[in-house]
Design a protein around this motif. Structure first.
Motif, PDB file in Angstrom:
ATOM      1  N   THR A   1       5.313   4.802   7.413  1.00 27.19           N
ATOM      2  CA  THR A   1       6.627   3.950   7.966  1.00 27.19           C
ATOM      3  C   THR A   1       7.616   4.566   6.996  1.00 27.19           C
ATOM      4  OG1 THR A   1       5.577   2.392   6.407  1.00 27.19           O
ATOM      5  CG2 THR A   1       5.615   1.983   8.652  1.00 27.19           C
ATOM      6  N   TRP A   2       7.466   5.001   6.032  1.00 25.59           N
ATOM      7  CA  TRP A   2       8.846   5.459   4.973  1.00 25.59           C
ATOM      8  C   TRP A   2       8.913   7.161   5.031  1.00 25.59           C
ATOM      9  CZ3 TRP A   2      12.095   1.800   3.970  1.00 25.59           C
ATOM     10  CH2 TRP A   2      11.633   0.326   3.695  1.00 25.59           C
ATOM     11  N   LYS A   3       9.906   7.431   5.373  1.00 27.49           N
ATOM     12  CA  LYS A   3      10.236   8.823   5.027  1.00 27.49           C
ATOM     13  C   LYS A   3      10.796   9.008   3.428  1.00 27.49           C
ATOM     14  CE  LYS A   3      12.269  12.979   7.145  1.00 27.49           C
ATOM     15  NZ  LYS A   3      12.430  13.425   5.900  1.00 27.49           N
ATOM     16  N   MET A   4       9.968   9.697   2.564  1.00 26.71           N
ATOM     17  CA  MET A   4      10.403   9.727   1.347  1.00 26.71           C
ATOM     18  C   MET A   4      10.232  11.267   0.655  1.00 26.71           C
ATOM     19  SD  MET A   4       8.467   6.136   0.345  1.00 26.71           S
ATOM     20  CE  MET A   4       6.746   6.870   0.743  1.00 26.71           C
ATOM     21  N   GLY A   5      10.361  11.149  -0.524  1.00 29.13           N
ATOM     22  CA  GLY A   5      10.116  12.619  -1.386  1.00 29.13           C
ATOM     23  C   GLY A   5       8.605  12.882  -1.420  1.00 29.13           C
ATOM     24  N   ARG A   6       8.269  13.871  -1.789  1.00 22.74           N
ATOM     25  CA  ARG A   6       6.957  14.477  -1.991  1.00 22.74           C
ATOM     26  C   ARG A   6       6.217  13.305  -2.894  1.00 22.74           C
ATOM     27  NH1 ARG A   6       5.620  19.798  -0.374  1.00 22.74           N
ATOM     28  NH2 ARG A   6       4.468  19.991  -2.499  1.00 22.74           N
ATOM     29  N   LYS A   7       6.713  13.496  -4.115  1.00 25.93           N
ATOM     30  CA  LYS A   7       5.750  12.831  -5.189  1.00 25.93           C
ATOM     31  C   LYS A   7       5.707  11.129  -4.930  1.00 25.93           C
ATOM     32  CE  LYS A   7       5.358  10.856  -9.740  1.00 25.93           C
ATOM     33  NZ  LYS A   7       5.628   9.382  -9.922  1.00 25.93           N
ATOM     34  N   ILE A   8       6.729  10.559  -4.094  1.00 27.02           N
ATOM     35  CA  ILE A   8       6.511   9.280  -4.093  1.00 27.02           C
ATOM     36  C   ILE A   8       5.648   9.129  -2.951  1.00 27.02           C
ATOM     37  CG2 ILE A   8       8.616   8.754  -2.577  1.00 27.02           C
ATOM     38  CD1 ILE A   8       8.927   6.193  -3.889  1.00 27.02           C
ATOM     39  N   THR A   9       5.521   9.800  -1.948  1.00 28.04           N
ATOM     40  CA  THR A   9       4.696   9.948  -0.895  1.00 28.04           C
ATOM     41  C   THR A   9       2.971  10.030  -1.351  1.00 28.04           C
ATOM     42  OG1 THR A   9       6.294  10.866   0.509  1.00 28.04           O
ATOM     43  CG2 THR A   9       4.188  10.717   1.275  1.00 28.04           C
ATOM     44  N   ILE A  10       2.993  10.536  -2.317  1.00 24.85           N
ATOM     45  CA  ILE A  10       1.533  10.828  -3.033  1.00 24.85           C
ATOM     46  C   ILE A  10       1.225   9.611  -3.444  1.00 24.85           C
ATOM     47  CG2 ILE A  10       0.036  12.011  -4.605  1.00 24.85           C
ATOM     48  CD1 ILE A  10       0.827  13.630  -2.151  1.00 24.85           C
ATOM     49  N   ASP A  11       2.222   8.850  -4.287  1.00 27.18           N
ATOM     50  CA  ASP A  11       2.083   7.680  -5.045  1.00 27.18           C
ATOM     51  C   ASP A  11       1.925   6.484  -4.032  1.00 27.18           C
ATOM     52  OD1 ASP A  11       2.615   8.933  -7.274  1.00 27.18           O
ATOM     53  OD2 ASP A  11       4.561   8.126  -7.666  1.00 27.18           O
ATOM     54  N   SER A  12       2.513   6.770  -2.894  1.00 29.83           N
ATOM     55  CA  SER A  12       2.145   5.660  -1.835  1.00 29.83           C
ATOM     56  C   SER A  12       0.815   5.752  -1.429  1.00 29.83           C
ATOM     57  CB  SER A  12       3.365   6.075  -0.580  1.00 29.83           C
ATOM     58  OG  SER A  12       2.968   5.100   0.360  1.00 29.83           O
ATOM     59  N   ALA A  13       0.344   6.769  -1.299  1.00 27.69           N
ATOM     60  CA  ALA A  13      -1.134   7.200  -0.850  1.00 27.69           C
ATOM     61  C   ALA A  13      -2.137   6.763  -1.747  1.00 27.69           C
ATOM     62  CB  ALA A  13      -1.325   8.400  -0.346  1.00 27.69           C
ATOM     63  N   SER A  14      -1.698   6.765  -2.947  1.00 25.50           N
ATOM     64  CA  SER A  14      -2.745   6.089  -4.095  1.00 25.50           C
ATOM     65  C   SER A  14      -2.367   4.827  -4.402  1.00 25.50           C
ATOM     66  CB  SER A  14      -2.763   7.273  -5.149  1.00 25.50           C
ATOM     67  OG  SER A  14      -1.600   7.026  -5.968  1.00 25.50           O
ATOM     68  N   LEU A  15      -1.393   4.466  -4.120  1.00 20.19           N
ATOM     69  CA  LEU A  15      -1.028   2.978  -4.407  1.00 20.19           C
ATOM     70  C   LEU A  15      -0.429   2.869  -5.984  1.00 20.19           C
ATOM     71  CD1 LEU A  15      -1.597   1.702  -1.739  1.00 20.19           C
ATOM     72  CD2 LEU A  15      -2.543  -0.271  -3.106  1.00 20.19           C
ATOM     73  N   ALA A  16      -0.209   4.170  -6.524  1.00 18.08           N
ATOM     74  CA  ALA A  16       0.284   4.369  -7.937  1.00 18.08           C
ATOM     75  C   ALA A  16       1.749   3.737  -7.743  1.00 18.08           C
ATOM     76  CB  ALA A  16       0.362   5.580  -8.323  1.00 18.08           C
ATOM     77  N   ASN A  17       2.356   3.880  -6.488  1.00 16.36           N
ATOM     78  CA  ASN A  17       3.650   3.454  -6.511  1.00 16.36           C
ATOM     79  C   ASN A  17       3.760   1.875  -6.608  1.00 16.36           C
ATOM     80  OD1 ASN A  17       6.576   3.790  -5.568  1.00 16.36           O
ATOM     81  ND2 ASN A  17       5.877   2.963  -3.708  1.00 16.36           N
ATOM     82  N   LYS A  18       2.508   1.289  -6.019  1.00 19.07           N
ATOM     83  CA  LYS A  18       2.674   0.003  -5.951  1.00 19.07           C
ATOM     84  C   LYS A  18       2.250  -0.549  -7.329  1.00 19.07           C
ATOM     85  CE  LYS A  18       3.751  -1.216  -2.714  1.00 19.07           C
ATOM     86  NZ  LYS A  18       4.895  -1.138  -2.392  1.00 19.07           N
ATOM     87  N   GLY A  19       1.484   0.190  -8.120  1.00 19.06           N
ATOM     88  CA  GLY A  19       1.216   0.008  -9.369  1.00 19.06           C
ATOM     89  C   GLY A  19       2.533  -0.006 -10.264  1.00 19.06           C
ATOM     90  N   LEU A  20       3.432   0.772 -10.228  1.00 15.39           N
ATOM     91  CA  LEU A  20       4.736   0.937 -10.771  1.00 15.39           C
ATOM     92  C   LEU A  20       5.465  -0.208 -10.496  1.00 15.39           C
ATOM     93  CD1 LEU A  20       5.232   4.775 -10.415  1.00 15.39           C
ATOM     94  CD2 LEU A  20       4.576   3.603 -12.342  1.00 15.39           C
ATOM     95  N   GLU A  21       5.392  -0.660  -9.169  1.00 14.70           N
ATOM     96  CA  GLU A  21       6.262  -1.591  -8.732  1.00 14.70           C
ATOM     97  C   GLU A  21       5.669  -3.077  -9.374  1.00 14.70           C
ATOM     98  OE1 GLU A  21       7.740   0.250  -4.476  1.00 14.70           O
ATOM     99  OE2 GLU A  21       6.428  -1.507  -4.484  1.00 14.70           O
ATOM    100  N   VAL A  22       4.374  -3.072  -9.405  1.00 12.68           N
ATOM    101  CA  VAL A  22       3.938  -4.382 -10.060  1.00 12.68           C
ATOM    102  C   VAL A  22       4.569  -4.363 -11.553  1.00 12.68           C
ATOM    103  CG1 VAL A  22       1.876  -5.480 -11.019  1.00 12.68           C
ATOM    104  CG2 VAL A  22       1.979  -4.734  -8.631  1.00 12.68           C
ATOM    105  N   ILE A  23       4.378  -3.443 -12.342  1.00  8.62           N
ATOM    106  CA  ILE A  23       4.755  -3.389 -13.719  1.00  8.62           C
ATOM    107  C   ILE A  23       6.442  -3.391 -13.698  1.00  8.62           C
ATOM    108  CG2 ILE A  23       5.020  -1.919 -15.682  1.00  8.62           C
ATOM    109  CD1 ILE A  23       2.868   0.055 -14.872  1.00  8.62           C
TER     110      ILE A  23
END
Ligand code: MG
Length: 360
Positions: free
Chosen positions: A173-195
């Motif tokens: 759904t989102w068009k983003m940079g490379r690193k954040i797209t990997i974070d989105s696939a691993s849910l690390a992005n969501k982990g960072l967002e929870v923090i």
């Protein structure tokens, strides 16, 4: 830029910076600013003030007269520019989640001391900011962050052993940079967002939940004491949170996010924590001391970069972060210098583990 062009009576640009997209920056700079910061220090016309590199960026933020700074830098390098904005008396529209993940209590108390606002630009936190702002007199029990589920949402845990970064970059759904797209696939992005939500909204970890919502139309929700849910719903377009951060406390008219509900199917799924270990690791980091979120972020940056270089597998991302979080991280941080020191030590440890135990 679209938002600023469409609302010339509300906004103007006085400074711009870019890391990789220098040519694009110089094109945009021709239209507005009197100050630019690039890696090379190149400026489009001689009368413009030009700055270069990381130190130049901090200097530009401090010296240029502005009401608000939008920080969209990727990664830990976004921290000191955020600090510079608040210290020089500017509001901070924040798309760099690492600022809050690494130094949440220090940054929020700096903003309070300076009497400046932190306006989240991340779509989930923007939603929560406006919901909690409008509902401040209701008793908020829980924050619910939505997650698209990333590129591997429909794959099994077993399948994840074989995916590559090229598969991850096809985000639904989102068009983003490379690193954040990997974070989105691993849910690390969501982990960072929870923090980030934990610090921005002073909410304990157990009152912050994540739900998979593949359509990315509901950006986040709050649950009040009577068990009602309130949601912010708009098309998945980053212009909505950016405009809201720039115009706060006013709301200005625009069509970017307008969603016709007819014909939409909005669905929700529970997060499978075995498949997405980066999410439970983020909760572990919050429940530890205020050093662990810095370590989580630093190790994840090293891991995502290694995955993008095909040096490790997808499941190794969480393995590397978990191994880096283990052991001696017991010192509390009380200054930005200490934050940067922990960040650098965590990177050294993660790189060592990567080289000796994980890299293929
Ligand atoms: Mg987000």
């Amino acid at each position: 830029m679209t938002i600023i062009r469409e609302h010339p009576s509300c906004f103007t640009v006085v400074g711009l910076s870019a890391h990789r997209s220098e040519e694009k920056l110089l094109e945009q700079a021709a239209q507005w600013p009197h100050a630019v910061c690039t890696l090379s220090g190149k400026a489009p016309e001689s009368e413009r003030i030009s700055y270069s590199g990381e130190a130049g960026l901090v200097q530009m933020i401090e010296e240029v007269d502005a009401d608000i700074v939008i920080n969209g830098i990727a990664g830990a390098k976004g921290l000191m520019p955020s600090v510079a904005a608040l210290r020089s008396g500017k509001d901070l529209a924040l798309a760099n989640k690492e600022t809050i993940v690494m130094a949440g209590p220090l940054v929020t108390s700096l903003a309070d001391r300076e009497g400046r606002k932190i306006l989240p630009v991340d779509s989930e936190h923007s939603a929560l900011f406006f919901l909690t702002h409008k509902m401040h007199d209701l008793s908020i029990e829980e924050l619910l962050l939505t997650a698209s589920g990333g590129a591997f949402r429909d794959l099994s845990y077993q399948d994840l052993a074989h995916v590559t970064y090229r598969d991850a970059l096809k985000h639904p759904t989102w068009k983003m940079g490379r690193k954040i797209t990997i974070d989105s696939a691993s849910l690390a992005n969501k982990g960072l967002e929870v923090i980030e939500a934990h610090h921005l909204f002073s909410m304990p970890a157990h009152k912050i939940k994540v739900v998979i919502h593949p359509q990315s139309c509901i950006h986040s929700l709050v649950r009040t004491a009577d068990s009602s849910l309130y949601a912010q719903i708009s098309k998945p377009d980053m212009k909505v949170p950016i405009q809201n951060a720039l115009s706060f406390p006013e709301v200005i008219a625009s069509e970017y996010g307008k969603l016709d509900l007819a014909g939409q199917t909005l669905s929700f799924e529970q997060v499978d924590e075995k498949k997405y270990p980066m999410l439970p690791l983020a909760y572990t980091a919050i429940r530890g001391n205020n050093t662990l979120p810095i370590v989580y972020n630093a190790a994840n940056e090293i891991a995502a970069e290694a995955f993008l270089e095909d040096a490790i597998g997808f499941l190794d991302i969480a393995r590397l972060v978990e191994a880096t979080l283990e052991g001696e991280w017991d010192n509390l941080v009380s200054s930005f210098e200490q934050v940067l020191d922990i960040d650098s030590r965590a990177r050294t440890k993660a790189t060592h583990i990567l080289e000796t135990r994980i890299k293929r």
